[in-house]
Motif scaffolding. Structure first.
Motif, short mmCIF file in Angstrom:
data_model
loop_
_atom_site.label_atom_id
_atom_site.label_comp_id
_atom_site.label_asym_id
_atom_site.label_seq_id
_atom_site.Cartn_x
_atom_site.Cartn_y
_atom_site.Cartn_z
N GLN A 267 0.85 -1.20 0.00
CA GLN A 267 0.00 0.00 0.00
C GLN A 267 0.88 1.24 0.00
N SER A 268 0.53 2.19 -0.87
CA SER A 268 1.26 3.45 -0.90
C SER A 268 0.84 4.32 0.28
N LEU A 269 1.77 5.17 0.70
CA LEU A 269 1.53 5.98 1.89
C LEU A 269 2.28 7.30 1.72
N PRO A 270 1.64 8.37 1.22
CA PRO A 270 2.34 9.64 1.00
C PRO A 270 3.03 10.12 2.27
N LEU A 271 4.32 10.42 2.15
CA LEU A 271 5.14 10.82 3.29
C LEU A 271 5.72 12.21 3.01
N ALA A 272 5.45 13.17 3.91
CA ALA A 272 5.94 14.54 3.78
C ALA A 272 7.05 14.76 4.78
N ALA A 273 8.23 15.11 4.30
CA ALA A 273 9.38 15.43 5.15
C ALA A 273 9.48 16.95 5.24
N VAL A 274 9.37 17.50 6.45
CA VAL A 274 9.25 18.94 6.63
C VAL A 274 10.17 19.41 7.75
N ASP A 275 10.36 20.72 7.80
CA ASP A 275 10.96 21.34 8.97
C ASP A 275 9.85 21.62 9.97
N PRO A 276 9.86 21.01 11.16
CA PRO A 276 8.72 21.12 12.09
C PRO A 276 8.31 22.55 12.41
N LEU B 171 -5.07 24.18 8.92
CA LEU B 171 -5.14 22.85 8.32
C LEU B 171 -4.32 21.90 9.19
N GLY B 172 -4.92 21.44 10.27
CA GLY B 172 -4.23 20.48 11.14
C GLY B 172 -3.11 21.08 11.94
N ALA B 173 -3.36 22.20 12.63
CA ALA B 173 -2.32 22.83 13.44
C ALA B 173 -1.82 21.88 14.52
N PHE B 174 -0.52 21.98 14.84
CA PHE B 174 0.09 21.10 15.84
C PHE B 174 1.30 21.81 16.43
N PRO B 175 1.70 21.44 17.67
CA PRO B 175 2.91 22.01 18.26
C PRO B 175 4.15 21.48 17.53
N ALA B 176 5.07 22.37 17.21
CA ALA B 176 6.26 21.95 16.46
C ALA B 176 7.09 20.95 17.24
#
Length: 915
Positions: free
Chosen positions: A621-630, A642-647
């Motif tokens: 199964q494919s699973l989109p993965l986003a690599a970001v700077d927190p 859009l889905g705010a979260f603590p860094a």
């Protein structure tokens, strides 16, 4: 000497020309708006239907009738069945079979004979990309000269007598594009040995309208197609060209010996004859041709194996669904604005009756009959209202051409009838019995602070309350679904009417409470203003009814427009992820982030390494993965909501240098979190490596990925090859991004998506834009009529107030005190109306919001990326009308005091004046 009787109508018009002109303007404006509504409705609903048909694929936007040649009576009969004369005869018969109101556009329709499959040609001068021979589709269409322009050579024709099955050589023309791609010239000979035909090209033509059904139903006749041989997926299968040859209609019998042929009649509907009011009948006409009496007639006239194919039924069904969702909302707006207009017309008639109360009472006292008085008043009003109504109707017809006349005529006639009957009926109700006391010059007190309500009024008010409760409950339960009924459409109006009735009931209470304390105040202005507010001679029911109904319409309509705009903005934001997005399949150039950051209007650029090829450990199964700077990504998620979260939740643990050894915290969608739980799991990256993750936060949405499945991790915990940014999310400064500047900076490195452009794509149908214009007009009309109702109410008592100020000035009242007196006198009516309007509008929106779905009008679909678009109160729509009423009331009072002071007391105080 014979007495001379002055004509009643002429005398009255000369006595009060200003009132007559004001009534004419009011009737003309209202009649124009009333007549414009059904015409605007016709125009944009018809435009929506035509767009729905035009956007269907070309081979589905018409009716394609096909049948093989007649094979039952020998070769000669078969040849005769494909000749132009027989095809034209059957074409006329087919047109007669199409039922009204479906009208066929003969200029865009076509018929002829063509082969069902292309034939291979061994000629090696034709292009062969992979060594496979080119193939040709042969067609003998009717009317080639009418749909194409000859560029070189001549049109094909039949030489040497009639064509037949045994004909071995035919002439053909090709389009300019076919000639260019397949290297065909005038005089070229194409051999088709499988059919025994040789085709000589005699001309090259240019299609007049390349996108018309004539050329688009079988696009091979216009443009060659590069096809691939069937084979396994993932393998580069060989390709070959397929083109079209256009034969003369008289050469159709020659195709019978080549391969399987088919006769065709393509019927294109006339767009100008498609009307929304006929959509049910149009669907029935299409159904008759597909599988009903129309198909039986075609079987009898053409062939028992005649087939009919069309996509019009699907286009009509899609249109009906969209109209069914938007139409009831439009009816709500129209009913609200219409009710306010009717109330203002009744108010004008009622105030005219109050102004002429003594005159009408004197007529009754001197023996005038009720019928005679009503007839004179009707004639007096009709002389002004009927021409004004005709003028308003004419203005609507000129402003909105191309729609039905009868609904507009009925609407303008209804407005004119209400304007004509308001004064006579109100006068009959008020002066049905002769009342001598009303003839006195100085009227008795008519306090609003101590009225006695009749039982009939109580019963009527309770009936309205019950109707309002029923309408609100029906709207909350059933929504605005098509067929919900007129009572549901009147729900916002009924809420405003109930609020007005409640306010009229409660209005005397604060006056009674304040009456006694006001007597102890120093000075005469405050007590006098309060006393006059409780002893107003103007009826308070109709002005309050007009104001609160207009407030409700403005609040509801403004909230609808605001909700639609918010839903589009939110859907566009979810689709793009930010104000702008630059995305590529591979890593973006290193300097692109800096270039985009320097574009005017761009405040922040957030880098994302988005891996669409990441998969679960088992690879299933494919699973989109986003690599970001927190830090940067958490700020973006917070700004966009859009889905705010603590860094800190997403940062890589200290000391975790190897992604395969460390467990990285991840943010996941609910579906992914449900699948993997809160334990550690591995994800296979696009480069073949693995990352071990543990879900620490769950959000429904995230800016980088649009969909139900996603993972977001700290890119510092992944290999550098897996974190190179291929998505850049742009945050604007609030004024929008310059699309041209962003694309110039991107320089083709990736695909550019802008939130503003995505928002524009959601306005996909004239039904949406038309409904929005109706709501905007309804809000503006409601506000205008509310202001007019207020001005009428104030103007009706203006002479009395002017005389009062003149008398008080002779007793020493200053101009400032007079201005303060009029302002304070008007506030006890305007302030409750403004506050009541705010509460009524807010309550109407809150009560009705569960039954109002704005999704379809916002995004032209029942499904939106942002989910269901709900109705919520718009603060501006609530506050602006209330403040406007207060400002208008105070302004009119101050202006009246200033004007009265300029005229002087002598001009206002005249002997025998009844004021």
């Amino acid at each position: 000497m014979n007495p001379v009787t002055a004509p009643w109508v002429r005398t009255r018009l000369r006595a009060a020309p200003g009132a007559a002109v004001a009534l004419a303007v009011l009737v003309a404006l209202t009649a124009c708006l009333a007549a414009a509504f059904p015409r605007a409705l016709d125009r944009y609903t018809d435009a929506g239907l035509r767009q729905s048909v035009e956007r269907a694929p070309v081979d589905e936007s018409g009716i394609l009738v096909t049948a093989g040649p007649d094979l039952d009576a020998g070769v000669a009969h078969t040849e005769e069945s494909v000749r132009p004369e027989r095809l034209a005869e059957l074409y006329r018969s087919t047109l007669d079979t199409v039922g009204r109101p479906l009208v066929i556009d003969e200029k865009r329709s076509s018929y002829g004979v063509r082969t069902t499959e292309p034939l291979p040609s061994p000629d090696r001068w034709l292009p062969r990309p992979d060594g496979l021979p080119a193939e040709m589709l042969l067609a003998a269409p009717h009317g080639l000269a009418d749909h194409a322009r000859l560029r070189s050579g001549r049109l094909p024709e039949v030489t040497g007598g009639e064509a037949s099955v045994r004909t071995a050589e035919v002439q053909a023309a090709v389009t300019e594009e076919t000639a260019r791609i397949l290297h065909i010239e005038v005089g070229s000979v194409i051999h088709l040995p499988g059919s025994g035909l040789t085709v000589r090209v005699t001309g090259i033509v240019v299609p007049e309208e390349a996108d018309s059904p004539y050329w688009s139903v079988v696009s091979l006749l216009r443009t060659p197609s590069l096809r691939r041989m069937p084979g396994p997926m993932g393998v580069s299968n060989p390709s070959y060209w397929v083109g079209g040859l256009l034969l003369a209609p008289e050469a159709a019998p020659a195709l019978l010996g080549a391969t399987t042929t088919v006769r065709y009649w393509h019927l294109a509907p006339d767009p100008d004859a498609l009307h929304s009011r006929d959509v049910d009948a149009l669907a029935s006409a299409v159904a008759s041709l597909e599988s009903g009496p129309g198909l039986e007639r075609l079987h009898a006239t053409i062939s028992p194996l005649t087939d009919v194919a069309t996509g019009l039924d699907a286009a009509f069904t899609a249109y009906e669904g969209l109209r069914g969702d938007i139409g009831p909302l439009v009816l709500v707006a129209a009913s609200g604005a219409g009710t306010v207009a009717v109330v203002v017309l009744l108010l004008a008639g009622g105030l005219a009756t109050d102004r002429r109360r003594a005159e009408l009472a004197l007529l009754r006292a001197r023996g005038a009959s009720v019928r005679g008085m009503a007839g004179r008043l009707l004639a007096e009003t009709a002389v002004v209202a009927v021409p004004a109504g005709a003028l308003g109707l004419g203005a609507a017809l000129l402003a909105l051409p191309g729609a039905r006349l009868l609904p507009a005529l009925w609407a303008a006639g209804a407005v004119t009838a209400v304007a004509c009957l308001a004064l006579p009926l109100r006068a009959v109700a008020a002066h049905h019995a002769v009342r001598i006391h009303d003839v006195r010059i100085h009227d008795g007190r008519r306090d609003t602070a101590s009225p006695r309500t009749s039982r009939r009024r109580t019963v009527a008010e309770l009936t309205v309350v019950v109707l309002a409760l029923g309408a609100v409950e029906l709207l909350r339960r059933r929504g605005t679904a098509d067929g919900a009924g007129g009572l549901v459409a009147m729900a916002p109006v009924l809420v405003g009417v109930v609020a007005a009735l409640v306010l009229v009931r409660l209005y005397p209470l604060p006056l009674r409470v304040l009456a006694r304390p006001a007597r102890r105040l120093r000075g005469a202005v405050g007590p006098l203003a309060l006393a006059r507010a409780g002893r107003t001679s103007a009826s308070t029911v109709l002005p309050l009814l007009a104001l609160l109904t207009a407030f409700t319409v403005a609040a509801f309509g403004g909230s609808v427009l605001s909700g639609v705009a918010d839903a589009r903005d939110r859907a566009a934001l979810i689709s793009v992820g930010a104000d702008g997005r630059v995305e590529a399949e591979t890593a973006l150039p290193a300097g692109l982030t800096g270039r985009l950051g320097q574009v005017p209007g761009v405040r922040k650029v957030t880098e994302v390494g988005l891996d669409y090829r990441a998969r679960t450990a088992d690879g299933r199964q494919s699973l989109p993965l986003a690599a970001v700077d927190p830090g940067d990504y958490a700020a973006l998620a917070g700004r966009t909501r859009l889905g705010a979260f603590p860094a800190g939740e997403l940062r890589r643990p200290d000391g975790a240098e190897d992604a395969e050894d460390a467990v990285l915290p991840a943010l996941a969608s609910p579906t992914v979190a449900e699948r993997f739980g809160d334990g550690a799991f591995q994800v296979r990256l696009a480069d073949g490596g693995f990352a071990t993750l543990r879900i620490v936060a769950v959000r429904d949405r995230t800016p980088a990925v649009y969909g139900d499945d996603f993972l977001v991790v700290d890119r510092a915990g992944l290999p550098a090859a897996a974190t190179r940014p291929n998505v850049l999310l742009l945050t604007g400064d609030g004024d929008g991004l310059d699309a041209g500047a962003v694309r110039r900076a991107a320089d083709g490195a990736g695909t550019v998506h802008l939130r503003s452009e995505e928002r524009g794509r959601f306005v996909d149908s004239p039904l949406q834009s038309g409904a929005e214009r109706v709501y905007t007009t309804a809000v503006a009309a409601g506000a205008g009529y509310a202001a007019l109702a207020l001005l009428l109410s104030l103007a009706s008592a203006a002479p009395e107030r002017a005389a009062l100020l003149a008398r008080l000035r002779t007793m020493g009242l200053t101009r400032a005190q007079g201005r303060r007196l009029l302002v304070l006198e008007s506030l006890p009516q305007a302030l409750p109306a403004a506050l009541g309007g705010v509460l009524t509008g807010w309550a109407a929106v809150r009560l009705l919001s569960p039954g109002i779905d704005l999704t379809t009008i916002a995004v032209s679909s029942t499904a939106s990326p942002a989910g269901r678009a709900e109705l919520s109160a718009d603060p501006w729509s609530l506050a602006v009308p209330a403040v406007a009423v207060l400002v208008l009331t105070v302004g009119v009072a101050a202006l009246e005091a200033w004007w009265s002071g300029r005229r002087g007391a002598v001009a206002e105080l005249r002997a025998g004046d009844a004021r």
